[in-house]
Write a protein that holds these residues in place. Structure first.
Motif, short mmCIF file in Angstrom:
data_model
loop_
_atom_site.label_atom_id
_atom_site.label_comp_id
_atom_site.label_asym_id
_atom_site.label_seq_id
_atom_site.Cartn_x
_atom_site.Cartn_y
_atom_site.Cartn_z
N ILE A 1 0.84 -1.19 0.00
CA ILE A 1 0.00 0.00 0.00
C ILE A 1 0.88 1.25 0.00
CG2 ILE A 1 -1.74 1.32 1.28
CD1 ILE A 1 -2.78 -1.31 2.39
N LEU A 2 0.56 2.18 -0.89
CA LEU A 2 1.27 3.45 -0.96
C LEU A 2 0.50 4.50 -0.17
CD1 LEU A 2 3.59 5.13 -2.31
CD2 LEU A 2 1.90 5.74 -4.06
N VAL A 3 1.24 5.29 0.60
CA VAL A 3 0.64 6.40 1.33
C VAL A 3 1.27 7.69 0.84
CG1 VAL A 3 0.23 7.44 3.59
CG2 VAL A 3 0.21 4.95 3.36
N GLY B 1 -0.48 -5.10 9.93
CA GLY B 1 0.39 -6.08 9.29
C GLY B 1 0.62 -5.88 7.81
N GLU B 2 0.29 -4.67 7.31
CA GLU B 2 0.45 -4.40 5.89
C GLU B 2 1.87 -3.90 5.58
OE1 GLU B 2 -1.76 -4.82 3.40
OE2 GLU B 2 -3.24 -5.66 4.80
N LYS B 3 2.30 -4.15 4.34
CA LYS B 3 3.55 -3.57 3.85
C LYS B 3 3.23 -2.17 3.32
CE LYS B 3 5.77 -7.93 2.59
NZ LYS B 3 6.36 -8.74 1.48
N VAL B 4 4.04 -1.20 3.73
CA VAL B 4 3.72 0.20 3.42
C VAL B 4 4.90 0.87 2.73
CG1 VAL B 4 3.07 2.44 4.39
CG2 VAL B 4 2.19 0.33 5.43
N ARG B 5 4.57 1.60 1.67
CA ARG B 5 5.54 2.50 1.03
C ARG B 5 5.00 3.92 1.15
NH1 ARG B 5 6.35 1.07 -4.92
NH2 ARG B 5 7.67 -0.57 -4.03
N ALA B 6 5.86 4.85 1.49
CA ALA B 6 5.46 6.25 1.61
C ALA B 6 6.23 7.07 0.58
CB ALA B 6 5.76 6.77 3.01
N ASP C 1 10.12 0.34 9.35
CA ASP C 1 9.43 -0.69 8.57
C ASP C 1 8.82 -0.15 7.28
OD1 ASP C 1 10.03 -2.49 10.54
OD2 ASP C 1 8.06 -2.46 11.49
N VAL C 2 8.81 1.16 7.13
CA VAL C 2 8.20 1.79 5.96
C VAL C 2 9.26 1.99 4.87
CG1 VAL C 2 6.97 3.81 5.10
CG2 VAL C 2 6.52 2.97 7.41
N GLU C 3 8.91 1.62 3.65
CA GLU C 3 9.77 1.94 2.51
C GLU C 3 9.46 3.38 2.09
OE1 GLU C 3 10.49 0.74 -2.18
OE2 GLU C 3 9.20 -0.52 -0.91
#
Length: 273
Positions: A2-4, A23-28, A41-43
């Protein structure tokens, strides 16, 4: 993944943390990753809506996205999102769209919604009402004499906690429903005088409200926001005098709970000191 977007903002930062908790994988995506202050933990990847060519990289491998409404600059992002086959967008919007007179705020958010709808990407709109967070603008007055001075003290609203706005957005990303519109308020109808009183009670400090003429209040507000937005806000406050604000159950229905104004003040106690 998911992109934020808008991940370093007040709502976006909460969206990031709540997605991680789920528990989601996150990209910012942010203009300056080194200054983001986001969890390890955030990309975090560099990108700028005013430079659409920087956005394609941030959308690789993304299936859902939280979209902050960057006025007049969504086209490049939406084109890149469509090319990347993004499956769902949850966009922060404003309940001002639904007002009889949407004004400046409602109009710019409607333009953003129309852009997302026109992209053809499945979407959810999270239309937030008045943010509790706006009242942090009173912190300087509270710390410099303990008197909040503004216009229309009896104007009632049901302001909403930024954590609750984020929680509805997160729920919209975890269980996407194309075309859903969530209009949000907080759980209480409160006048500005009520809110000042609650701030004082929660902080354990004497805080009072003092009524200002509209023009004086406008002078203060235009130091914080565009003149059109300040006029719109004061027009709304004038129309909310002597009423009980509508309280919508959306936040509790979607997330299971809604924060009260006192809980919000306690959460931001350091910001008022």
């Amino acid at each position: 993944m998911i992109l934020v977007t808008g991940a370093t903002g007040n709502v976006g930062r909460n969206v990031v943390h709540q997605l991680l908790e789920a528990g989601e994988k996150v990209r910012a995506v942010t203009r300056d990753p080194e200054k983001s202050g986001l969890p390890d933990d955030v990309e975090v990847i560099a990108g700028d809506f005013s430079r659409p060519e920087t956005l394609a990289e941030s959308l690789k491998g993304i299936d859902r996205a939280f979209l902050f409404p960057v006025f007049g600059q969504l086209g490049g992002f939406l084109d890149a999102a469509a090319a990347a086959d993004v499956e769902h967008i949850a966009m922060l919007s404003s309940s001002a769209i639904e007002f009889e007179n949407p004004g400046f705020i409602g109009q710019v958010h409607l333009e953003c919604e129309n852009a997302v709808t026109g992209s053809g990407i499945p979407r959810t709109f999270v239309r937030a009402g008045l943010f509790m967070l706006n009242d942090l603008a009173w912190s300087g007055q509270i710390n410099n004499g303990g008197v909040v001075r503004t216009a229309y003290g009896t104007a009632a609203a049901a302001p909403v906690d930024e954590r609750d706005i984020a929680a509805v957005a997160v729920a919209s990303l975890l269980s996407p429903e194309d075309g859903a519109v969530h209009s949000l308020t907080g759980p209480q109808s409160l006048t500005q005088i009520d809110r000042v009183r609650i701030i004082g009670e929660t902080l354990g400090r004497p805080v009072e409200f003092e009524e200002l003429p509209r023009e004086a209040a406008l002078g203060h507000l235009t130091q914080q926001m565009p003149p059109d937005a300040a006029e719109f806000l004061l027009d709304q406050l004038a129309s909310w005098q002597g009423i009980t604000a509508e309280v919508l159950p959306t936040v509790e229905q979607v997330t299971g709970r809604a924060h009260t104004y006192a809980e919000w003040v306690a959460h931001h106690a350091a910001d008022f000191s």
